[in-house]
Design an enzyme around this catalytic site. Structure first.
Site, PDB file in Angstrom:
ATOM      1  CB  CYS A 131      -0.948   0.018   1.199  1.00  0.00           C
ATOM      2  SG  CYS A 131      -2.189  -1.293   1.159  1.00  0.00           S
ATOM      3  CG  HIS A 181      -6.303   2.036   0.162  1.00  0.00           C
ATOM      4  ND1 HIS A 181      -5.116   2.545  -0.348  1.00  0.00           N
ATOM      5  CD2 HIS A 181      -5.940   1.001   0.992  1.00  0.00           C
ATOM      6  CE1 HIS A 181      -4.104   1.862   0.153  1.00  0.00           C
ATOM      7  NE2 HIS A 181      -4.572   0.928   0.962  1.00  0.00           N
ATOM      8  CB  CYS A 209      -0.564   0.165   7.878  1.00  0.00           C
ATOM      9  SG  CYS A 209      -2.243   0.221   7.204  1.00  0.00           S
TER      10      CYS A 209
END
Length: 389
Positions: free
Chosen positions: A91, A345, A375
């Site tokens: 990510c 996201h 994260c």
């Protein structure tokens, strides 16, 4: 020492990563090319000056395989002489691209570089790059971690349990994300950072008018009888509302040395101040934002109270709430224009999206220092501090 500065940052509106999403028909090469083209056109620089293009993409398979950043850069009209590469730190991929770009400028390897990211989760589903894999970890990893690691949803549930976070707290945080993003959209706070595409002018996933009552009716998203037996401490608090959205989007950040910006007559928006990466327990997986934040503050010689605004990626509500408990950060300064729960996201694009939003929020509020952290799968995190100029 040379300084690395941001002179422009743009992103597409974020679309829902579904077949009927607004950006589903946009190929990821074209999706990234749109931001790459926009970041150059806004500054008016000659793209031949760009020393490298570093892009982040997580699911590098199918339409996002074979160095998607290079193909997008060419699709954007950059000269063939400009190189490009695609990186994957899950990510945090495009935040890592920003780290690499800025560090290259500081080291003298680059004068001008673009850091970017893209993810079309509607066209290239998350996990599709794992098809055909019979084992991901090998013998030595299994010996170190004999108890099987878990998916991110279960990790998020474990975080909620460890930090004593209730369903009401998680829902309240999620609702706040939508309310802040809806208000920012209405007030035009995203206008400067957005490059509309395919008829989409604002982020598609923001839910206007949600209430705690409606969120409270949602069922737990990750309940699994086997996991419930293995982890009896889990309260099964997380729903689709308190998790980030599956999304499509891209973003690009133009970084150069302060000297080159002055030579080109460009006013820097921010200085890239400090960087850190950190690892943490791969079972909890999403908690490395805590040591990463402490590490970057230590590198900068700053305290949490020195930071004016924070962007902490909202992978799940408990990630941000546990981070705030451990760091002592004021939640009123966190994701002030909403986060991934509302905005979306798009994995590989999210790091650059957060930076784009943070730079604009700092200027809008007359603030100085911003800290961004994310994260990442496997128990990883990137963190950086930027200074508005």
């Amino acid at each position: 020492m040379r300084e690395a500065v941001i002179v422009e940052a743009v992103r597409t509106p974020i679309g829902k990563g579904k077949v009927n999403g607004a950006l589903h028909d946009v190929h990821p090469v074209d999706l990234l090319a749109h931001s790459l083209r926009e970041v150059v056109e806004r500054t008016g620089i000659d793209p031949a000056l760009i020393d490298d293009v570093i892009g982040g993409t997580v699911t590098q398979v199918g339409e996002q395989a074979a160095n998607v950043t290079r193909r997008a850069m060419l699709a954007a009209g950059y000269p063939e002489s400009v190189p490009a590469t695609t990186v994957d730190r899950q990510c945090g991929s495009s935040q890592q691209a920003i780290h690499f770009a800025a560090q290259g400028v500081i080291a003298g390897a680059y004068d001008v570089v673009v850091a970017a990211g893209v993810e079309s989760m509607g066209r290239v589903p998350m996990g599709s790059n794992l098809v055909g894999a019979t084992a991901l970890s090998g013998v030595a990893f299994a010996e170190r971690y004999p108890d099987e690691l878990v998916g991110q949803g279960i990790s998020a549930e474990l975080i909620a349990a460890k930090w004593g976070l209730t369903r009401a707290q998680l829902d309240e945080f999620a609702l706040g994300s939508h309310e802040k993003a809806a208000r920012a959209t209405k007030d035009g706070l995203f206008t400067n950072e957005l490059a509309p595409i395919a008829g989409l002018e604002t982020d598609e996933g923001i839910r206007v008018g949600s209430t705690l009552e409606t969120l409270g009716k949602l069922r737990p998203a990750y309940f699994d009888p086997a996991m419930a037996e293995r982890f009896p401490q889990i309260g099964w608090e997380i729903t689709a509302a308190s998790a980030s959205q599956v999304s499509d989007g891209s973003a690009a950040v133009l970084i150069m040395s302060a000297e080159k910006a002055a030579e080109l007559g460009l006013r820097p928006l921010a200085r890239l101040h400090s960087f850190a990466v950190a690892g943490d327990d791969p079972l909890l997986m999403l908690t490395a934002v805590i040591p990463a934040t402490r590490k970057v503050l230590a590198k900068a010689g700053m305290s949490i109270d020195d930071i004016d605004l924070f962007e902490v990626n909202e992978a799940f509500s408990p990630v941000v709430l546990a981070w705030a408990q451990e760091t002592g950060a004021d939640l009123a300064k966190v994701n002030v224009n909403g986060g991934a729960i509302a905005i979306g996201h798009p994995l590989g694009a999210s790091g650059a999206r957060l930076t784009t939003t943070l730079v604009n929020a700092l200027h809008q509020r007359g603030a100085r220092f911003g800290l961004q952290t994310m994260c990442e799968a496997g128990g990883l995190s990137n963190a950086m501090i930027i200074e508005a100029l």
